[in-house]
Design a protein around this motif. Sequence first.
Motif, PDB file in Angstrom:
ATOM      1  N   THR A   1     -73.498  21.123  99.865  1.00 11.91           N
ATOM      2  CA  THR A   1     -72.502  21.163  98.775  1.00 11.91           C
ATOM      3  C   THR A   1     -71.133  21.638  99.257  1.00 11.91           C
ATOM      4  OG1 THR A   1     -73.123  23.378  97.930  1.00 11.91           O
ATOM      5  CG2 THR A   1     -74.243  21.452  96.961  1.00 11.91           C
ATOM      6  N   GLY A   2     -70.836  21.440 100.534  1.00 10.80           N
ATOM      7  CA  GLY A   2     -69.507  21.745 101.045  1.00 10.80           C
ATOM      8  C   GLY A   2     -68.458  20.864 100.381  1.00 10.80           C
ATOM      9  N   ILE A   3     -67.275  21.434 100.132  1.00  8.01           N
ATOM     10  CA  ILE A   3     -66.209  20.730  99.414  1.00  8.01           C
ATOM     11  C   ILE A   3     -64.977  20.629 100.309  1.00  8.01           C
ATOM     12  CG2 ILE A   3     -64.736  20.750  97.355  1.00  8.01           C
ATOM     13  CD1 ILE A   3     -66.780  22.818  96.181  1.00  8.01           C
ATOM     14  N   HIS A   4     -64.403  19.438 100.368  1.00 12.90           N
ATOM     15  CA  HIS A   4     -63.120  19.213 101.040  1.00 12.90           C
ATOM     16  C   HIS A   4     -62.114  18.778  99.975  1.00 12.90           C
ATOM     17  CE1 HIS A   4     -65.465  18.917 104.833  1.00 12.90           C
ATOM     18  NE2 HIS A   4     -66.291  18.190 104.109  1.00 12.90           N
ATOM     19  N   LEU A   5     -60.887  19.247 100.075  1.00  6.40           N
ATOM     20  CA  LEU A   5     -59.855  18.824  99.131  1.00  6.40           C
ATOM     21  C   LEU A   5     -58.691  18.209  99.899  1.00  6.40           C
ATOM     22  CD1 LEU A   5     -58.843  18.604  96.225  1.00  6.40           C
ATOM     23  CD2 LEU A   5     -57.840  20.899  96.471  1.00  6.40           C
ATOM     24  N   LEU A   6     -58.427  16.952  99.595  1.00  3.97           N
ATOM     25  CA  LEU A   6     -57.382  16.176 100.246  1.00  3.97           C
ATOM     26  C   LEU A   6     -56.348  15.765  99.206  1.00  3.97           C
ATOM     27  CD1 LEU A   6     -59.830  13.694 102.071  1.00  3.97           C
ATOM     28  CD2 LEU A   6     -59.123  15.977 102.838  1.00  3.97           C
ATOM     29  N   LEU A  15     -52.250  15.374 102.997  1.00  5.43           N
ATOM     30  CA  LEU A  15     -52.381  16.808 103.180  1.00  5.43           C
ATOM     31  C   LEU A  15     -53.838  17.227 103.010  1.00  5.43           C
ATOM     32  CD1 LEU A  15     -51.093  19.696 103.369  1.00  5.43           C
ATOM     33  CD2 LEU A  15     -50.920  19.610 100.862  1.00  5.43           C
ATOM     34  N   ILE A  16     -54.337  18.011 103.972  1.00  5.05           N
ATOM     35  CA  ILE A  16     -55.649  18.636 103.823  1.00  5.05           C
ATOM     36  C   ILE A  16     -55.425  20.021 103.227  1.00  5.05           C
ATOM     37  CG2 ILE A  16     -57.639  19.594 105.024  1.00  5.05           C
ATOM     38  CD1 ILE A  16     -57.421  17.356 107.048  1.00  5.05           C
ATOM     39  N   LYS A  17     -55.951  20.246 102.036  1.00  3.89           N
ATOM     40  CA  LYS A  17     -55.786  21.548 101.381  1.00  3.89           C
ATOM     41  C   LYS A  17     -56.855  22.536 101.855  1.00  3.89           C
ATOM     42  CE  LYS A  17     -52.999  20.296  97.462  1.00  3.89           C
ATOM     43  NZ  LYS A  17     -52.803  20.417  96.001  1.00  3.89           N
ATOM     44  N   PHE A  18     -58.085  22.056 102.018  1.00  2.00           N
ATOM     45  CA  PHE A  18     -59.125  22.855 102.665  1.00  2.00           C
ATOM     46  C   PHE A  18     -60.283  21.948 103.066  1.00  2.00           C
ATOM     47  CE2 PHE A  18     -59.866  23.571  98.012  1.00  2.00           C
ATOM     48  CZ  PHE A  18     -61.125  23.000  97.888  1.00  2.00           C
ATOM     49  N   LEU A  19     -61.114  22.465 103.975  1.00  2.00           N
ATOM     50  CA  LEU A  19     -62.282  21.730 104.473  1.00  2.00           C
ATOM     51  C   LEU A  19     -63.540  22.587 104.322  1.00  2.00           C
ATOM     52  CD1 LEU A  19     -60.897  20.242 107.839  1.00  2.00           C
ATOM     53  CD2 LEU A  19     -61.237  19.011 105.681  1.00  2.00           C
ATOM     54  N   ASP A  36     -53.696   6.222  89.818  1.00  4.09           N
ATOM     55  CA  ASP A  36     -53.082   6.874  88.669  1.00  4.09           C
ATOM     56  C   ASP A  36     -53.866   8.096  88.195  1.00  4.09           C
ATOM     57  OD1 ASP A  36     -51.011   5.045  88.661  1.00  4.09           O
ATOM     58  OD2 ASP A  36     -52.075   3.658  87.334  1.00  4.09           O
ATOM     59  N   TYR A  37     -55.017   8.324  88.792  1.00  2.00           N
ATOM     60  CA  TYR A  37     -55.811   9.499  88.439  1.00  2.00           C
ATOM     61  C   TYR A  37     -55.268  10.712  89.190  1.00  2.00           C
ATOM     62  CZ  TYR A  37     -59.431   6.705  86.127  1.00  2.00           C
ATOM     63  OH  TYR A  37     -60.117   5.877  85.281  1.00  2.00           O
ATOM     64  N   GLN A  38     -55.281  11.855  88.534  1.00  2.00           N
ATOM     65  CA  GLN A  38     -54.804  13.082  89.190  1.00  2.00           C
ATOM     66  C   GLN A  38     -55.791  13.538  90.263  1.00  2.00           C
ATOM     67  OE1 GLN A  38     -53.834  16.316  86.514  1.00  2.00           O
ATOM     68  NE2 GLN A  38     -53.775  17.809  88.172  1.00  2.00           N
ATOM     69  N   ARG A  39     -57.093  13.480  89.956  1.00  2.00           N
ATOM     70  CA  ARG A  39     -58.084  13.975  90.915  1.00  2.00           C
ATOM     71  C   ARG A  39     -59.377  13.176  90.777  1.00  2.00           C
ATOM     72  NH1 ARG A  39     -58.431  19.112  89.285  1.00  2.00           N
ATOM     73  NH2 ARG A  39     -56.662  19.729  90.592  1.00  2.00           N
ATOM     74  N   MET A  57     -52.154  12.343  94.121  1.00  2.00           N
ATOM     75  CA  MET A  57     -53.578  12.143  93.897  1.00  2.00           C
ATOM     76  C   MET A  57     -54.369  13.087  94.798  1.00  2.00           C
ATOM     77  SD  MET A  57     -55.805   8.733  94.750  1.00  2.00           S
ATOM     78  CE  MET A  57     -57.361   8.421  93.951  1.00  2.00           C
ATOM     79  N   GLU A  58     -55.297  13.835  94.194  1.00  2.00           N
ATOM     80  CA  GLU A  58     -56.194  14.685  94.970  1.00  2.00           C
ATOM     81  C   GLU A  58     -57.569  14.041  95.063  1.00  2.00           C
ATOM     82  OE1 GLU A  58     -54.443  19.180  94.406  1.00  2.00           O
ATOM     83  OE2 GLU A  58     -56.158  18.573  93.168  1.00  2.00           O
ATOM     84  N   ILE A  59     -58.203  14.231  96.203  1.00  2.00           N
ATOM     85  CA  ILE A  59     -59.528  13.665  96.441  1.00  2.00           C
ATOM     86  C   ILE A  59     -60.455  14.796  96.842  1.00  2.00           C
ATOM     87  CG2 ILE A  59     -60.867  11.987  97.759  1.00  2.00           C
ATOM     88  CD1 ILE A  59     -57.963  10.747  98.410  1.00  2.00           C
ATOM     89  N   LEU A  60     -61.431  15.076  95.986  1.00  4.35           N
ATOM     90  CA  LEU A  60     -62.476  16.051  96.298  1.00  4.35           C
ATOM     91  C   LEU A  60     -63.617  15.308  96.971  1.00  4.35           C
ATOM     92  CD1 LEU A  60     -62.913  18.121  93.008  1.00  4.35           C
ATOM     93  CD2 LEU A  60     -62.449  19.099  95.254  1.00  4.35           C
ATOM     94  N   VAL A  61     -63.984  15.739  98.154  1.00  7.46           N
ATOM     95  CA  VAL A  61     -65.100  15.118  98.860  1.00  7.46           C
ATOM     96  C   VAL A  61     -66.201  16.163  98.964  1.00  7.46           C
ATOM     97  CG1 VAL A  61     -65.823  13.891 100.929  1.00  7.46           C
ATOM     98  CG2 VAL A  61     -63.452  13.716 100.163  1.00  7.46           C
ATOM     99  N   ILE A  62     -67.369  15.837  98.412  1.00  2.00           N
ATOM    100  CA  ILE A  62     -68.444  16.825  98.252  1.00  2.00           C
ATOM    101  C   ILE A  62     -69.741  16.301  98.851  1.00  2.00           C
ATOM    102  CG2 ILE A  62     -69.787  18.151  96.561  1.00  2.00           C
ATOM    103  CD1 ILE A  62     -67.404  17.615  94.581  1.00  2.00           C
ATOM    104  N   ARG A  63     -70.402  17.136  99.627  1.00  2.00           N
ATOM    105  CA  ARG A  63     -71.718  16.766 100.165  1.00  2.00           C
ATOM    106  C   ARG A  63     -72.805  17.203  99.184  1.00  2.00           C
ATOM    107  NH1 ARG A  63     -75.525  19.224 104.171  1.00  2.00           N
ATOM    108  NH2 ARG A  63     -76.706  17.484 105.068  1.00  2.00           N
ATOM    109  N   HIS A  64     -73.896  16.496  99.191  1.00  2.00           N
ATOM    110  CA  HIS A  64     -75.049  16.832  98.347  1.00  2.00           C
ATOM    111  C   HIS A  64     -75.672  18.162  98.772  1.00  2.00           C
ATOM    112  CE1 HIS A  64     -77.762  15.866 101.675  1.00  2.00           C
ATOM    113  NE2 HIS A  64     -77.011  14.799 101.891  1.00  2.00           N
TER     114      HIS A  64
END
Length: 198
Positions: free
Chosen positions: A175-180, A188-192, A139-142, A1-8
């Motif tokens: 609008t910074g994006i983090h991918l976990l 795993l942190i893919k990027f911050l 069960d969601y991919q992202r 499961m990937e989690i995109l965390v996005i700021r406004h």
Amino acid sequence: MEILVIRHGQSEADLLGVHEGRADFSLTVLGEQQAKKMAAYVASHFPPDIIFTSPLKRARNTASMLQEVVGCDLQVENDLMEFNNGVLAGLSRKEAAIKYPLTSSGRPIHIPIENGESELEFRFRAENVFNKIVHDYQDYQRVALVSHGGLISRLLQTFLQLPNTSGCMFATGDTGIHLLEIKKGSRLIKFLNKQEHL
């Protein structure tokens, strides 16, 4: 499961020099442009299967622009709201420093700001919403979470399983994006704070 965390995107409060928190300011024209660029970038590189957003205008509008491009479901999640800064919401920083001065040691983490929440309550809220989404949508991919700088920092603390007293904070630009990623129990942190879309 990937989690995109996005700021406004940039909000009106950023230009006014006020404490934002729960004050419900809209995006600026620049903030809307940032959100559109983020949405196009995410749609082409990391499209989510579902988006969760804070109900505050600056985050919800950012999330809506992402949804328009991606076409997935969008759900409002109250626990993704920014720190409940109580009496400080909407006050200028100068006025707040006069009316509600802090001691040199700051506010203890267990004591809430007047009409707001404590740092411990804030962290617990981040723990709660993160674990709820990871459990209920495993069960969601992202999945994408659109939120605010302070709450995002606590989500990253939660992801890294840092203690409440670690003092580690994570900056997120407009609008910074983090991918976990969570996979077979590993985190795993893919990027911050990716902002190359701007």
